[in-house]
Design a protein around this motif. Sequence first.
Motif, PDB file in Angstrom:
ATOM      1  N   ARG A 172      36.140  21.036  32.349  1.00 38.25           N
ATOM      2  CA  ARG A 172      36.268  20.796  31.034  1.00 38.25           C
ATOM      3  C   ARG A 172      36.951  19.695  30.640  1.00 38.25           C
ATOM      4  NH1 ARG A 172      39.786  24.808  26.633  1.00 38.25           N
ATOM      5  NH2 ARG A 172      41.461  23.578  27.565  1.00 38.25           N
TER       6      ARG A 172
ATOM      7  N   GLN B  58      32.850  22.133  27.974  1.00 35.18           N
ATOM      8  CA  GLN B  58      32.950  22.662  28.985  1.00 35.18           C
ATOM      9  C   GLN B  58      31.672  22.609  29.726  1.00 35.18           C
ATOM     10  OE1 GLN B  58      35.338  24.890  30.399  1.00 35.18           O
ATOM     11  NE2 GLN B  58      33.907  25.045  32.068  1.00 35.18           N
TER      12      GLN B  58
ATOM     13  N   SER C  27      38.425  17.188  27.615  1.00 31.56           N
ATOM     14  CA  SER C  27      39.062  17.287  26.399  1.00 31.56           C
ATOM     15  C   SER C  27      38.926  15.856  25.697  1.00 31.56           C
ATOM     16  CB  SER C  27      40.699  17.405  26.589  1.00 31.56           C
ATOM     17  OG  SER C  27      40.851  19.082  27.175  1.00 31.56           O
TER      18      SER C  27
ATOM     19  N   ASP D  49      29.242  23.502  33.099  1.00 31.17           N
ATOM     20  CA  ASP D  49      29.052  24.464  34.002  1.00 31.17           C
ATOM     21  C   ASP D  49      27.935  24.059  34.868  1.00 31.17           C
ATOM     22  OD1 ASP D  49      30.080  26.835  31.591  1.00 31.17           O
ATOM     23  OD2 ASP D  49      31.593  26.197  33.450  1.00 31.17           O
TER      24      ASP D  49
ATOM     25  N   PHE E 113      26.223  23.186  29.187  1.00 31.25           N
ATOM     26  CA  PHE E 113      27.371  22.631  28.657  1.00 31.25           C
ATOM     27  C   PHE E 113      27.726  23.224  27.359  1.00 31.25           C
ATOM     28  CE2 PHE E 113      26.871  18.140  30.355  1.00 31.25           C
ATOM     29  CZ  PHE E 113      26.972  18.627  31.736  1.00 31.25           C
ATOM     30  N   THR E 114      28.925  23.500  26.773  1.00 29.46           N
ATOM     31  CA  THR E 114      29.345  24.052  25.711  1.00 29.46           C
ATOM     32  C   THR E 114      30.593  23.066  24.988  1.00 29.46           C
ATOM     33  OG1 THR E 114      29.274  26.424  26.423  1.00 29.46           O
ATOM     34  CG2 THR E 114      30.581  25.998  24.561  1.00 29.46           C
TER      35      THR E 114
ATOM     36  N   SER F 139      33.444  22.819  21.923  1.00 31.20           N
ATOM     37  CA  SER F 139      34.139  23.696  21.185  1.00 31.20           C
ATOM     38  C   SER F 139      34.929  22.695  20.630  1.00 31.20           C
ATOM     39  CB  SER F 139      34.862  24.715  21.783  1.00 31.20           C
ATOM     40  OG  SER F 139      35.666  24.445  22.953  1.00 31.20           O
TER      41      SER F 139
ATOM     42  N   SER G 289      32.466  23.578  37.769  1.00 33.39           N
ATOM     43  CA  SER G 289      32.652  23.375  36.500  1.00 33.39           C
ATOM     44  C   SER G 289      33.836  22.395  36.195  1.00 33.39           C
ATOM     45  CB  SER G 289      33.254  24.695  36.049  1.00 33.39           C
ATOM     46  OG  SER G 289      32.315  25.623  35.979  1.00 33.39           O
TER      47      SER G 289
ATOM     48  N   TYR H 181      36.444  19.911  22.970  1.00 34.33           N
ATOM     49  CA  TYR H 181      36.080  20.250  24.265  1.00 34.33           C
ATOM     50  C   TYR H 181      34.910  20.074  24.801  1.00 34.33           C
ATOM     51  CZ  TYR H 181      40.777  22.053  23.296  1.00 34.33           C
ATOM     52  OH  TYR H 181      42.230  22.229  23.264  1.00 34.33           O
TER      53      TYR H 181
END
Length: 124
Positions: free
Chosen positions: A19, A82, A21, A84, A68-69, A71, A17, A80
């Motif tokens: 993340r 994220q 930014s 995974d 993928f997420t 936020s 994973s 962001y």
Amino acid sequence: QVQLAESGGGLVQAGGSLRLSCAATARTFSGFAMGWFRQVPGKEREALGCISGNDGSTYYADSVKGRFTISRDNAKNTVYLQMDGLKAEDTAVYYCATVLIVQEACVLYDGHYWGQGTQVTVSS
């Protein structure tokens, strides 16, 4: 004028994973829908997904949905990504940009803002 700066890229093993930014300099950051894109040399740019500025609604490409997420934290002027369950085929330069959300699609518009990108390399 809006400046965007991506960070968080790097080398990760498949299945891992990361993340990413995207920090923005914008007085009204919450007024911008933000999107994530990626590009591999010699291939077309791919839209990964986007998030609305106000209610945080998110939309994803089928290729990353569920892995993928996206936020955002409007107080920090940051969005962001994220990621995974990374795969070798996720290797690319990742960019954030201001977008319009049109019928659940993330659309770059004339005069959009675009970051410098961050490299993500997934080793198999």
